[in-house]
Design a protein around this motif. Structure first.
Motif, short mmCIF file in Angstrom:
data_model
loop_
_atom_site.label_atom_id
_atom_site.label_comp_id
_atom_site.label_asym_id
_atom_site.label_seq_id
_atom_site.Cartn_x
_atom_site.Cartn_y
_atom_site.Cartn_z
N LYS A 24 28.06 12.44 45.25
CA LYS A 24 29.67 11.99 44.53
C LYS A 24 29.32 11.89 42.98
N LEU A 25 28.34 11.23 42.63
CA LEU A 25 28.31 11.06 41.20
C LEU A 25 27.79 12.57 40.62
N VAL A 26 27.18 13.04 40.99
CA VAL A 26 26.73 14.60 40.61
C VAL A 26 28.09 15.59 40.53
N ALA A 27 28.73 15.34 41.56
CA ALA A 27 29.98 16.20 41.73
C ALA A 27 31.03 15.67 40.48
N ARG A 28 30.91 14.30 40.21
CA ARG A 28 31.96 13.80 39.27
C ARG A 28 31.45 14.36 37.98
N LYS A 160 20.81 4.76 40.51
CA LYS A 160 21.54 5.94 40.93
C LYS A 160 21.55 6.83 39.64
N ALA A 161 22.18 6.23 38.48
CA ALA A 161 22.26 7.02 37.43
C ALA A 161 21.07 7.77 36.73
N SER A 162 19.82 7.26 37.05
CA SER A 162 18.68 8.11 36.80
C SER A 162 18.52 9.15 37.66
N GLN A 165 20.79 11.97 36.73
CA GLN A 165 20.19 12.60 35.64
C GLN A 165 19.26 13.41 35.70
N CYS A 166 18.19 13.11 36.79
CA CYS A 166 17.09 14.06 37.09
C CYS A 166 17.58 15.47 37.83
N ILE A 167 18.42 15.16 38.55
CA ILE A 167 19.21 16.28 39.20
C ILE A 167 19.86 17.12 38.49
N LEU A 168 20.55 16.42 37.29
CA LEU A 168 21.23 17.48 36.48
C LEU A 168 20.39 18.20 35.48
#
Ligand code: S3P
Length: 174
Positions: A24-28, A160-162, A165-168
């Motif tokens: 969800k966070l990546v999508a946002r 989760k934010a880290s 970040q790694c995924i992005l």
């Protein structure tokens, strides 16, 4: 990445690896719509995953899961998709996800999984079992399948934010 697969990010990994919350966070962050295969199964059938396992067994659920994966990944739009931990069991699902998406494996360790699966609803495979033993067994069986389908393996952090970040970073570098 000029590859059309890059328009669709897929998160695979075991129960309790944080696929849905991280997805969800990546999508946002990317401004893409978010989908979850378990939600899709429940939405289209109108019943819970627990109920499907009880009435149709695991095989009935896997059938519905495969249908949901196809419906979701074949949409003509960019998206982020989290899939249930057992989606990789079928060769046809792995081929579908790999062909149409850029796939991230959230490689959570057993402690993280045990911590995050306290809520057992929609996880009938863990009901009535020793959670740690069962999660270990499932990971042993499925880890090679997650790796086979993944374009990128990320070890999720407690923050989760880290993880996002790694995924992005990996996504932008792909
Ligand atoms: C399953 C994982 C669950 C759900 C079902 C089966 C599995 O999804 O699809 O209970 O086989 O690992 P999550 O991975 O989202 O918990």
């Amino acid at each position: 990445m000029g590859d059309p697969r890059s328009e669709k990010i897929v998160l695979v990994g075991p129960m309790g690896s944080g696929k849905s919350s991280v997805g969800k966070l990546v999508a946002r962050q990317l401004g893409k719509p978010f989908y979850d295969s378990d939600n899709e199964v429940e939405k289209t059938t109108g019943v819970s995953i627990d109920w499907i396992f009880e009435k149709e067994g695991e095989e009935g659920f896997r059938e519905r899961e495969s249908e949901a994966l196809q419906r979701l990944i074949l949409q003509d739009q960019p998206l982020v998709l989290s899939v249930g931990g057992g989606s990789v069991l079928r060769e046809s699902n792995r081929a579908l996800l790999k062909q149409h998406g850029w796939v991230v494996y959230l490689n959570a360790n057993i402690n993280q999984q045990v911590r995050n699966t306290g809520y057992l609803s929609s996880r009938p495979l863990l009901a009535g079992k020793d959670r740690r033993t069962e999660l270990k067994r499932l990971l042993q069986e499925r880890d090679p399948l997650y790796r086979a389908v993944a374009d990128c393996v990320i070890i999720p952090s407690k923050r989760k934010a880290s993880t996002v970040q790694c995924i992005l970073e990996a996504y932008r570098a792909a």
